[in-house]
Structure formats: C-alpha cells, structure tokens
Design a protein around this motif. Structure first.
Motif, PDB file in Angstrom:
ATOM      1  N   ARG A  85      32.911  14.234   7.790  1.00  0.00           N
ATOM      2  CA  ARG A  85      33.860  13.388   8.143  1.00  0.00           C
ATOM      3  C   ARG A  85      34.712  13.072   6.470  1.00  0.00           C
ATOM      4  NH1 ARG A  85      29.711   8.299   9.560  1.00  0.00           N
ATOM      5  NH2 ARG A  85      28.705   9.969  11.190  1.00  0.00           N
TER       6      ARG A  85
ATOM      7  N   GLU B 231      28.774  -2.112   2.296  1.00  0.00           N
ATOM      8  CA  GLU B 231      28.640  -2.701   3.597  1.00  0.00           C
ATOM      9  C   GLU B 231      28.040  -3.749   2.714  1.00  0.00           C
ATOM     10  OE1 GLU B 231      25.403  -0.586   6.071  1.00  0.00           O
ATOM     11  OE2 GLU B 231      25.369   0.567   4.843  1.00  0.00           O
ATOM     12  N   ARG B 232      27.229  -4.685   3.695  1.00  0.00           N
ATOM     13  CA  ARG B 232      26.228  -6.466   3.778  1.00  0.00           C
ATOM     14  C   ARG B 232      25.111  -5.429   4.609  1.00  0.00           C
ATOM     15  NH1 ARG B 232      29.137 -11.715   4.924  1.00  0.00           N
ATOM     16  NH2 ARG B 232      31.415 -10.704   6.008  1.00  0.00           N
ATOM     17  N   VAL B 233      24.559  -6.211   2.842  1.00  0.00           N
ATOM     18  CA  VAL B 233      22.743  -5.919   3.205  1.00  0.00           C
ATOM     19  C   VAL B 233      21.923  -7.304   2.895  1.00  0.00           C
ATOM     20  CG1 VAL B 233      23.345  -3.178   2.121  1.00  0.00           C
ATOM     21  CG2 VAL B 233      22.544  -4.907   0.933  1.00  0.00           C
ATOM     22  N   ALA B 234      20.490  -6.622   3.617  1.00  0.00           N
ATOM     23  CA  ALA B 234      19.590  -7.729   3.020  1.00  0.00           C
ATOM     24  C   ALA B 234      19.577  -8.607   1.344  1.00  0.00           C
ATOM     25  CB  ALA B 234      18.290  -7.794   3.861  1.00  0.00           C
ATOM     26  N   LEU B 236      18.988  -8.541  -1.881  1.00  0.00           N
ATOM     27  CA  LEU B 236      18.198  -6.954  -2.882  1.00  0.00           C
ATOM     28  C   LEU B 236      18.026  -7.755  -4.449  1.00  0.00           C
ATOM     29  CD1 LEU B 236      17.451  -4.317  -2.594  1.00  0.00           C
ATOM     30  CD2 LEU B 236      20.091  -3.782  -3.766  1.00  0.00           C
ATOM     31  N   SER B 295      16.156   2.050  -3.812  1.00  0.00           N
ATOM     32  CA  SER B 295      16.412   1.952  -2.215  1.00  0.00           C
ATOM     33  C   SER B 295      17.775   2.073  -1.339  1.00  0.00           C
ATOM     34  CB  SER B 295      15.687   0.886  -2.183  1.00  0.00           C
ATOM     35  OG  SER B 295      16.014  -0.027  -2.480  1.00  0.00           O
ATOM     36  N   THR B 298      20.661   4.764   0.820  1.00  0.00           N
ATOM     37  CA  THR B 298      22.031   5.465   2.208  1.00  0.00           C
ATOM     38  C   THR B 298      22.868   4.232   2.580  1.00  0.00           C
ATOM     39  OG1 THR B 298      19.786   4.112   3.817  1.00  0.00           O
ATOM     40  CG2 THR B 298      19.530   6.238   3.151  1.00  0.00           C
ATOM     41  N   VAL B 299      23.019   3.183   1.558  1.00  0.00           N
ATOM     42  CA  VAL B 299      23.051   2.266   1.714  1.00  0.00           C
ATOM     43  C   VAL B 299      25.287   2.435   1.910  1.00  0.00           C
ATOM     44  CG1 VAL B 299      24.776   0.346   0.495  1.00  0.00           C
ATOM     45  CG2 VAL B 299      22.063   0.347   0.670  1.00  0.00           C
ATOM     46  N   ARG B 300      26.399   2.134   3.227  1.00  0.00           N
ATOM     47  CA  ARG B 300      27.191   2.771   2.442  1.00  0.00           C
ATOM     48  C   ARG B 300      29.087   2.082   1.882  1.00  0.00           C
ATOM     49  NH1 ARG B 300      24.381   4.584   6.052  1.00  0.00           N
ATOM     50  NH2 ARG B 300      25.496   6.794   7.706  1.00  0.00           N
TER      51      ARG B 300
ATOM     52  N   VAL C  71      18.010   5.183   9.251  1.00  0.00           N
ATOM     53  CA  VAL C  71      18.643   5.504   8.713  1.00  0.00           C
ATOM     54  C   VAL C  71      19.691   4.170   8.945  1.00  0.00           C
ATOM     55  CG1 VAL C  71      20.700   6.420   7.087  1.00  0.00           C
ATOM     56  CG2 VAL C  71      18.454   7.624   8.163  1.00  0.00           C
ATOM     57  N   PRO C  72      19.937   3.275   8.424  1.00  0.00           N
ATOM     58  CA  PRO C  72      20.787   2.033   9.327  1.00  0.00           C
ATOM     59  C   PRO C  72      21.795   2.366   9.167  1.00  0.00           C
ATOM     60  CG  PRO C  72      19.078   1.204   7.347  1.00  0.00           C
ATOM     61  CD  PRO C  72      19.069   2.715   7.678  1.00  0.00           C
ATOM     62  N   SER C  73      22.869   1.892  10.064  1.00  0.00           N
ATOM     63  CA  SER C  73      23.924   1.807   9.998  1.00  0.00           C
ATOM     64  C   SER C  73      24.710   3.347  10.355  1.00  0.00           C
ATOM     65  CB  SER C  73      25.037   0.902   8.633  1.00  0.00           C
ATOM     66  OG  SER C  73      24.454  -0.297   8.449  1.00  0.00           O
ATOM     67  N   VAL C  74      24.513   3.471  11.077  1.00  0.00           N
ATOM     68  CA  VAL C  74      25.002   4.917  11.743  1.00  0.00           C
ATOM     69  C   VAL C  74      26.164   4.737  13.037  1.00  0.00           C
ATOM     70  CG1 VAL C  74      24.598   7.518  12.395  1.00  0.00           C
ATOM     71  CG2 VAL C  74      23.036   6.257  11.071  1.00  0.00           C
ATOM     72  N   GLN C  75      27.187   5.586  12.567  1.00  0.00           N
ATOM     73  CA  GLN C  75      27.188   5.426  13.835  1.00  0.00           C
ATOM     74  C   GLN C  75      27.328   6.114  14.944  1.00  0.00           C
ATOM     75  OE1 GLN C  75      31.701   6.358  11.376  1.00  0.00           O
ATOM     76  NE2 GLN C  75      32.545   5.340  12.733  1.00  0.00           N
ATOM     77  N   ARG C  93      22.698  -8.241   8.712  1.00  0.00           N
ATOM     78  CA  ARG C  93      22.514  -7.381   7.141  1.00  0.00           C
ATOM     79  C   ARG C  93      21.373  -6.429   7.232  1.00  0.00           C
ATOM     80  NH1 ARG C  93      22.802 -10.958   1.736  1.00  0.00           N
ATOM     81  NH2 ARG C  93      24.529 -12.499   3.137  1.00  0.00           N
ATOM     82  N   ARG C  94      21.555  -5.058   7.114  1.00  0.00           N
ATOM     83  CA  ARG C  94      20.651  -3.774   7.713  1.00  0.00           C
ATOM     84  C   ARG C  94      19.660  -4.176   6.370  1.00  0.00           C
ATOM     85  NH1 ARG C  94      22.707   1.784   4.606  1.00  0.00           N
ATOM     86  NH2 ARG C  94      20.287   1.192   4.397  1.00  0.00           N
ATOM     87  N   SER C  95      18.427  -3.718   6.081  1.00  0.00           N
ATOM     88  CA  SER C  95      17.497  -3.690   5.377  1.00  0.00           C
ATOM     89  C   SER C  95      17.746  -2.713   4.144  1.00  0.00           C
ATOM     90  CB  SER C  95      16.107  -3.524   5.588  1.00  0.00           C
ATOM     91  OG  SER C  95      15.938  -2.307   6.191  1.00  0.00           O
ATOM     92  N   VAL C  96      17.351  -2.864   3.177  1.00  0.00           N
ATOM     93  CA  VAL C  96      17.431  -1.829   2.102  1.00  0.00           C
ATOM     94  C   VAL C  96      16.315  -1.481   1.883  1.00  0.00           C
ATOM     95  CG1 VAL C  96      17.556  -1.260  -0.182  1.00  0.00           C
ATOM     96  CG2 VAL C  96      19.467  -2.797   0.662  1.00  0.00           C
ATOM     97  N   ALA C  97      15.484  -0.218   2.429  1.00  0.00           N
ATOM     98  CA  ALA C  97      14.178   0.500   2.860  1.00  0.00           C
ATOM     99  C   ALA C  97      13.640   0.396   1.046  1.00  0.00           C
ATOM    100  CB  ALA C  97      14.084   0.849   4.226  1.00  0.00           C
ATOM    101  N   SER C  98      12.559   0.390   1.155  1.00  0.00           N
ATOM    102  CA  SER C  98      12.239   0.468  -0.265  1.00  0.00           C
ATOM    103  C   SER C  98      11.368   2.169  -0.730  1.00  0.00           C
ATOM    104  CB  SER C  98      11.985  -0.152  -1.493  1.00  0.00           C
ATOM    105  OG  SER C  98      11.199  -0.842  -0.998  1.00  0.00           O
TER     106      SER C  98
END
Lengths: 465, 377, 98
Positions: A85, B231-234, B236, B295, B298-300, C71-75, C93-98
């Motif tokens: 990408r 992006e919007r996340v829960a 934090l 954490s 992986t946030v975009r 992994v969240p938000s994958v296309q 809203r996606r979680s932010v896993a710790s």
C-alpha cells in the motif's frame, strides 16, 4: 534506509503492467508495487488463476485478453511487490509504502501512478445498508472468488459495467430480479452524432455493448428511465423503492442491490502531491493535468491509465507505454527523437482506442440529480454526515470543501473523502450557485491509505533528507 | 473605494487571536472590522491541537495563562459555547528516573514564584490518571485544571459571538498595504481600503510582514508543526500527555480519535501559504507514542497535517503596542502554544486600545525586546 | 448473500468467522468470505453503531473493516485468507488491546 529505482510504478493494472514491459525493454530498473495480491488491476483481477477455467468463459474475451499482458509483465524482469500500500508520495519523487506490516520509502528517478479508477460515488438514501454494493464489487467477487449472488439481485445504474455484469451473471447461472436503468432520456440522441467515428474505429466494442443490452432486455425485467432509488431496511436492505421519469414509483422486496454510475479517475495521489488538476466536463470528474506523455505538473511524476481520464483497458496499456518511453528518454536510454518515433504508432492506436469515448461519455452521462442527493442521504459514509448538514453549512456563508470538512467532519474518516468529495463539491456548488470546478475538492491529507502508528514508528529514516 | 461606515479598529487576521481581540473590542463598544485573507481559521487556528495548558509554561506567560485558564473554565459564559473544552488535566511524564530532576526543578521554581497550579505525582498516581501509559514511566508533573478543546468548535464559537457583538468579518480580504492617513491608518486590500485609528496585527505566520508595513522590523521565524490523527478508538485516556525530552503530545478527542503532536516540524512555504508533512520526521512522534502507549501500535493513522504560525527567537509571543507606530497593536508569534491564551490576549488588546493600558502582565511580551536587540547589533 | 460457483481448481481451507469455522478458498479475500455468511456485515460504525458490509471490494470505501487475527480495522477486501485465519466482526470504536 530508502531504496532507489529508475522507475517506480504504482498499480499493476493494464497501464502499470504495459509501462513496466516497455520500460524494461529499454533497460530501466523497474519496480511495480500494487495493493492486490496478483497482477491485473481491477479489470483483469485474478486473471492468472482464472485464465483457462470455465470462469474465464463467463467473464468474456476482454477479461481473458489480459493474460497476455500479465505474462509479458511476468517475464519482463520488472520487480513486483504485490500486497503493497503506497500511502504518500512527495516531490523527488519519493514514495512511502507499507508491505507485510513494514513501512519503507523509495526514491525513484520517475514515478508512474497507474492507480486506475474507482466507481463514482452515487449516494442515495439507504446506500450504506448491508445489501447495497457496487456492481464493480460484485464483479470483483466473481473474478477473484468465483461467487455470484445467491438470490435474485437488483441492478441499478448507468454505464457499460452494469450491462456487462448482468450478462456475465446470467451466463454464470445467476438470477436478476430487475434491471433499473438510470440512463436519462435523450442520451442516445445526444450520443448519436459521436457514433460514426466510434463505429468506424471500434465496431467490436460497440457491438459487444449492444449485445449485452439486448441480452439483459430480453431476459430480465427491465425498467428504463429510473430517476430515483432508495434502499429501505433496518440492519440490511429489505425493500427497494424506485421512481421513473413519468413520476411513477414502486416498492419491491430486495436483499441485494448493486449500483453503478460510472467511473472516476483515482486522483488522491496527485492531489496529495499538489499537482495541477483540470475538470473534465464530458466525464464529470477532475483529472490531473498531463502533457502528451502523461507527465503531471510535478516533474518526474507521470499518470497513465484510467487515472488520466477514463479510457478503458486498451487505452490504459497504450498510455502506459507512452509514459514509459518518455521516462526511458529521461534516463538517457533513448533519445527524445527516438522516444517520439517509437511513440508515434502507439499514439495512433491510442486515438483509435479512445474513439468510442465521446460516444460512451454522452450515452452514459449520469443524470444531473445523481450529484445532488436529497437531504436525508448520507454524504460521508465514514463520519455519517448527511446532505442536509452540508447544505446547512453552505447556507451559512460560502464555505469551500475544507471548511465544510472542518465543521461537519465530512471527509475526515478513513476513506479520506473518496466517497464524499464529489458530493460535497456538487452540493456546495448547487447551494452557492457556483460550478464544481470552482468549488473544488478537499485537500488530501496524507497518508492517503491508513498506516498504523507502529508501521510509521518503524520507518527507517536513516539517509533520508 | 473607501469603507463607508466609520471603523474604530481594523483587525488583520481572522484566526482565534484576531477574533478574540475583535470580540473584546466590540463588547467594549468599538466598531471593529476583521480582514482575513482566506477564511476564518485557515491556518494555525484550524490546525491547532487545541491544548488548554498552563503546565510547564514560560514564567513570563504564567500570569496571563492562569487568567486564561479561569476564562476557559467559564468559556461558555464568554462565547456561548463550551468549545469542546474538558478540564481533564495535562501531564508531563518523566519516562526515566534521570528525567525526574527536570520536573523537580521546574516545580521548585514555579512554587518559589508563588504558583500552585503544578503538582508532582509518582508512578502510582500517574497510572491511576493514565492507565494506558507504559509502566516504565516514573513520575509526572500535572496541572489538573488544564485540558483541551475542540479547535473548530472554538473557532465557530468565537466567530459567532464576535459577529453577534457587531464585528464585521471580511473573508477573502488580503492586506496589501498599511499606511498613515493623517492620524489614522489606511489598510489596503485587493478589494477595497479601510481606514481606522487603530489596528490589531494578528496575522499569524504573516504578522512579521504586516509589522514591517508599519515600520516594526521584528525578526520572526516560522513553524509548521505536524499533527497526526487516528481512527476512532474506544476510550483510552483523558489527560493530554507529553513527555520530557521527546516530541510528543498525546490526547484523545471526544470522537475517540487519538490526536498526536509534539511540535515536530514539517516544511512551510510561507509565500505560497502551504505547508507539507515530513514523514521521516513525523516517525519520531509515532515512536514516542508507541513507546509511551504500547497498546496503540495497530491503531491506524487517518490524517496528518501541519499548521503554519510565527515563531519568535525566545518562543514567547509579541503582545502589545507597536514601539514605533502609534495605534498599532500586535498579537502574534505564539510559537506553537497560543491556543490557551486566546481569551486573555483578546482582553489585553481591548484594555490597551480602549483604556490605553492594561493591568495584566505583558512586560516581557513587548516587541521592544527584539527591536532593542536589533539596534544593539 | 453470495454463493460460490463450482471451482474444481480451488484449494479449500478453513477460516473462522466470529469463531465459527467456515469453508474458504485459498487466496480469496476475507471480505469475499464474509459475503457468504448470513447476515452479511463486517462491522458496526464507530459513529452511530450502524451495520456496514463490504461495499466496493477494491479498497476505497473502508466499510469491510473487521478484526483479522486479532488486529482491528483490517480492510478485509484487500486481505487474502489463509488456513485458520480468524475474522471477527468489529463493533463500534475499535478496542486498543494492551
């Protein structure tokens, strides 16, 4: 550490593949990167796996022909990195990309953007419901996954693609509940003056298109002159309402509605680069301003294929070759005169390939109402901003798209405005009494494809300016 | 063509500082016109991270910053909207034990000056306030009444209340010349000329050029601070978090997006009014963010941008009357931290213009400090 | 909503959608797999919580986002499936896993 190549090509569709083959023929070091897992672009998606199977027969000759181009590319010696990408390009040119979770940067002698087209965003009430998809999406599911709708499907729209897909679907044994033709009345009359040139140059394409239309009209319920559609349902589409030009409306049960209103060039990369763009009034879209070789206003950055204006696969291949010749000349592998000489017969073929366009552009020009949907329509799918909110902003001054974005969040989601940029421009233009080229589109904020924080964090920036 | 209605003050620049000055002046009964080259909030104000911070400010700014904080606590009464302001605190983290003395010295100096808005907290309290932070962090300095606002909402609120108070905002009016006209000033734009006895120069990154037009030769740099939004996340974290020694400011918006800045610089093209993100540089902010908040890897990232504004040599703004041109008042050079000061600086300019003086502490913010240095060179 | 045509060349694999094993074909996209599940949807939006399903299948609409292998938000339309892949629909809203 950044890598360096003579030519970086973004996109492995007809234009990118053909450019790579031509550039390799002249000895350039070529890297082709592409989002998809296999070469072919959207038009020839998954062609290597499908070629020679029964699915190829369903998809037809124009699809099957792609295998020759893909094979030439495979043996051209161009490096190929699928699943990549590209998310930012900068003057230089320099491109940032992510592959397998790793971000990197490539410095290119020249950059060719062969990023194709997307289906024109065509908002209507309910278009975000599960059960509404684009025709192109359904066709991709057929090409790449060998699957068809399991129940009778409604197809609504205007353009060659809905007809082609309907014909393919019927051949594959699929069922069509009805075909809602949104082509406005009078288009054939408008297009006919362009027919003689088109028929002279590419009678085959024209016959093909007429064949699809005949097949569809013969075999499925066909509703002409549809002016409005609405998808209705809770968690998914349950019903479909449509209105025809004579004012009659009908509501029918529907579980899958496929829509298509033409294609628009992918211009996010060139917008992000701040290249000059022009309005194409025949195709109702912006496109990058290009010279005769496909070079943008940014030195060393070229565009070929449908990203340069919708022209179809054959024209895309030829535009790719023409751009590659200029790039070869830039790197000294070819004299300017040599490039011009080799390009000459290609240009003749390109003119022939594009001869049908004025006819198609007029015949399938979308209805004017398409661009300015009713208030309750969601304009921005990501941030769920409806048309009424955009109109309210326009009524409170004469804002441009960037102000509307700031105040409504339209265009701030992950799609970066790909699904709402034209709608916002058209609504502002209509409300403020301006033209769309005057209003313009949102500024594109990089990255134009989402990149994760850890990917950016791991970007190796040594020896970068 | 001349303006028909008499004007008391012409405000040059439709950013937040220009709007705030216009609002305060109009409420004091003055007839005010704002001249904005493109549109309200086009540059730094619209690109701001909107931090509302007293924490770790330069001593010269602390008195007005604390007053601004009181105004923010009461912002709805001032501009009729809460501006998205939440007082969830600002935190300056010491990642490693070697950074703790930096915080201790800072606290000692502010306390010695009599201020009590900052507080040193240990790891346990830090983890209580920001559970998502990496446990390797050692301690932090916190200003609990600080927070952040929504920049676009703030712009709309200031604009609306300024207009309600009678301010006329002219967008698309770029200033081309400022000249004496008897005892008044004539300000020329591409469209028409405006004449008034007083001018506020709140032209942001371009304020140095306006100052030069009236004879103030103030050396001014530029900033193009970069921002990341995800992006919007829960949910934090609530406080705005920064860290000693690294370029990071990290917060979560009401929408759930993570907004990441920290003063990393992109490229500004002041003449073309454009600025550009430098990803090689911005990678540092992503590194700091993922180090402090493991954490979020992986946030975009959905968008990045830069905002252009003026930077002074000492990173303090220029607020006050021009030393050379009577009737001209400056408010620029906020050097990346002007958002919080917006309500108070507008009040200061109204003091200076309406009453000829202010009791607020702006001695060290005068343009004199640069002009004197120039003269000595 | 979709069904596969007979494909003798396809290599069948198993993937998990919200924990349920389903058949897939190597190299098709995760979104294509979601299109065969009922009801068809990939996520609920972080704005209103409305359901969304794959719409464009070519990477420009971002409505097919889901959690893939944690992994969240994958296309998912750009993600080829692999044996054992876990595809989980993403809620709000996606979680932010710790």
């Amino acid at each position: 550490m950044s890598r360096r190549v003579d030519l970086l090509i973004v996109g492995a569709g007809p234009a990118g593949l053909s450019a790579a083959v031509m550039a390799r023929r002249h000895g350039l070091d070529v890297l082709v990167v592409d989002e998809q897992p296999a070469p072919g672009g959207q038009i020839w998606r998954n062609i290597e796996a499908v070629s020679g199977t029964p699915r190829a027969a369903i998809l037809g000759k124009a699809y099957g022909d792609g295998i020759d181009v893909v094979r030439r590319f495979r043996t051209s010696g161009a490096r190929y990195e699928p699943g990549t990408r590209v998310w930012q390009v900068e003057p230089g040119p320099r491109a940032y990309m992510t592959r397998n979770g790793t971000a990197s940067c490539i410095e290119a002698g020249c950059l060719l953007l062969a990023t194709g087209a997307q289906e024109r965003p065509a908002p209507f009430p309910g278009w975000t419901l599960p059960g509404v998809m684009t025709v192109g999406a359904a066709q991709i599911a057929l090409k790449s996954s060998g699957q068809i709708p399991s129940g009778p499907v409604w197809i609504a729209g205007c353009g060659p693609l809905p007809l082609l897909y309907a014909a393919q679907l019927l051949k594959a044994g699929g069922r069509i509940a009805g075909f809602l033709d949104t082509t406005p009345p009078g288009r054939m009359t408008a297009a006919l003056p362009k027919l003689s040139a088109a028929a002279f140059a590419v009678p085959f394409d024209l016959l093909k298109g007429m064949g699809w239309l005949a097949a569809v009209r013969r075999r499925v319920p066909y509703v002409p002159r549809v002016t409005e559609i609405e998808a209705i349902g809770g968690d998914a589409v349950e019903r479909l309402r449509y209105v025809t030009a004579d004012g009659r409306s009908a509501t029918v049960a529907a579980h899958l509605l496929l829509v298509h209103e033409g294609l628009v060039p992918t211009i996010h990369p060139t917008l992000a680069l701040d290249c000059l763009h022009v309005w194409n009034p025949d195709q109702d879209c912006f496109m990058p301003q290009l010279d005769g070789w496909g070079e943008t206003s940014e030195p060393g950055v070229f565009v070929a294929g449908d990203g340069a204006g919708i022209g179809g696969a054959a024209a895309a291949c030829l535009r790719g070759e023409i751009a590659a010749l200029r790039i070869a000349a830039r790197t000294g592998r070819l004299s300017d005169a040599g490039a011009a000489a080799v390009a000459e017969p290609i240009r003749t073929r390109l003119r022939r390939a594009l001869a049908i366009r004025p006819f198609l552009d007029r015949l399938f020009r979308p209805r004017a109402d398409l661009f300015v949907p009713v208030d309750r329509t969601i304009a921005c799918r990501c941030e769920e901003v409806n048309v009424a909110s955009i109109r309210a902003q326009a009524a409170a001054g004469r804002p441009g798209p960037n102000q509307v974005k700031a105040f409504t969040r339209a265009g701030m989601g992950p799609c970066q405005g790909r699904q709402c940029n034209y709608t916002v421009a058209h609504v502002l233009a209509a409300t403020e009494g301006r033209t769309v080229p005057d209003v313009g589109l949102y500024r594109v904020r990089p990255p134009w494809k989402p990149v994760t924080l850890s990917e950016l964090a791991a970007l190796d920036t040594t020896d970068m300016a | 063509m001349m303006s028909a209605e008499p004007i008391d003050t012409i405000v040059i620049g439709g950013g937040l500082h220009g709007l705030s000055a216009a609002l305060h002046l109009a409420r004091a009964g003055r007839r005010v016109v704002v001249l904005e080259r493109s549109w309200v909030g086009r540059h730094a104000s619209g690109a701001s991270a909107a931090g509302v911070r007293t924490l770790n400010r330069h001593p010269a700014e602390i008195p007005i910053s604390l007053e601004a904080m009181d105004m923010w606590s009461n912002i709805e009464a001032i501009v009729g909207d809460h501006c998205g302001f939440h007082a969830n605190g600002q935190i300056l983290v010491a990642e490693h034990p070697r950074h703790v003395p930096v915080l201790e010295q800072r606290l000692a100096s502010t306390q010695a000056a009599g201020y009590r808005h900052e507080e040193l907290i240990d790891r346990a309290e830090l983890l209580r306030l920001v559970p998502a932070i990496s446990p390797h962090c050692t301690a932090a300095l916190v200003a609990r009444q600080d927070g952040a606002a929504d920049p676009h909402r703030t712009l709309q609120a200031f604009r609306r209340s300024a207009e309600a108070a009678g301010v006329v905002i002219n967008e698309g009016f770029g200033v081309t010349a400022v000249e004496r006209c008897g005892s008044d000033w004539r300000v020329s734009t591409g469209q028409r000329d405006f004449v008034a006895p007083t001018i506020v120069n709140a032209a942001g990154a371009w304020a140095g050029r306006i100052a030069a037009m009236i004879g103030d030769d103030i050396p001014l740099g530029h900033k193009a601070s970069m921002m990341i939004v995800t992006e919007r996340v829960a949910p934090l974290l609530k406080p705005v978090t920064s860290v000693v020694g690294r370029p990071l400011s990290f917060k979560q918006s009401d929408q759930g997006t993570l907004v990441i800045g920290g003063g990393l610089q992109g490229r500004a093209d002041i003449d073309r009014q454009k600025s550009f993100v430098n990803f090689a540089e911005l990678a540092k902010a992503a590194r700091a963010a993922t180090d402090l908040f493991p954490s979020v890897g992986t946030v975009r990232i959905v968008r990045t941008w830069t905002g252009m504004e003026a930077k002074t040599d000492d990173y303090l703004p220029i607020v006050g009357a021009s030393p050379v041109a009577s009737g001209v008042f400056h408010a620029f050079g906020f050097s990346g931290h002007g958002f919080q000061l917006v309500p108070v600086v507008g009040a200061i300019l109204a003091d200076l213009i309406v009453h000829g003086a202010t009791t607020r502490s702006i001695e060290r913010l005068s343009a004199d400090r640069f002009l004197r240095r120039r003269a000595a060179e | 909503m979709f069904e596969k045509l007979r494909n003798p060349e396809g290599r069948p694999i198993t993937v998990f959608v919200d924990g349920t094993p389903v058949m897939a074909e190597a190299n098709e996209s995760a979104a294509a797999v979601l299109l065969r599940q009922g009801p068809v949807w990939a996520r609920t939006t972080p704005v209103s919580g409305a359901r969304r399903a794959p719409y464009c299948m070519m990477g420009v609409c971002y409505d097919c986002l889901a959690t893939v292998d944690g992994v969240p938000s994958v296309q998912t339309c750009l993600t080829p499936v692999r044996e054992g892949m876990r595809i989980d629909r993403q809620l709000g809203r996606r979680s932010v896993a710790s």
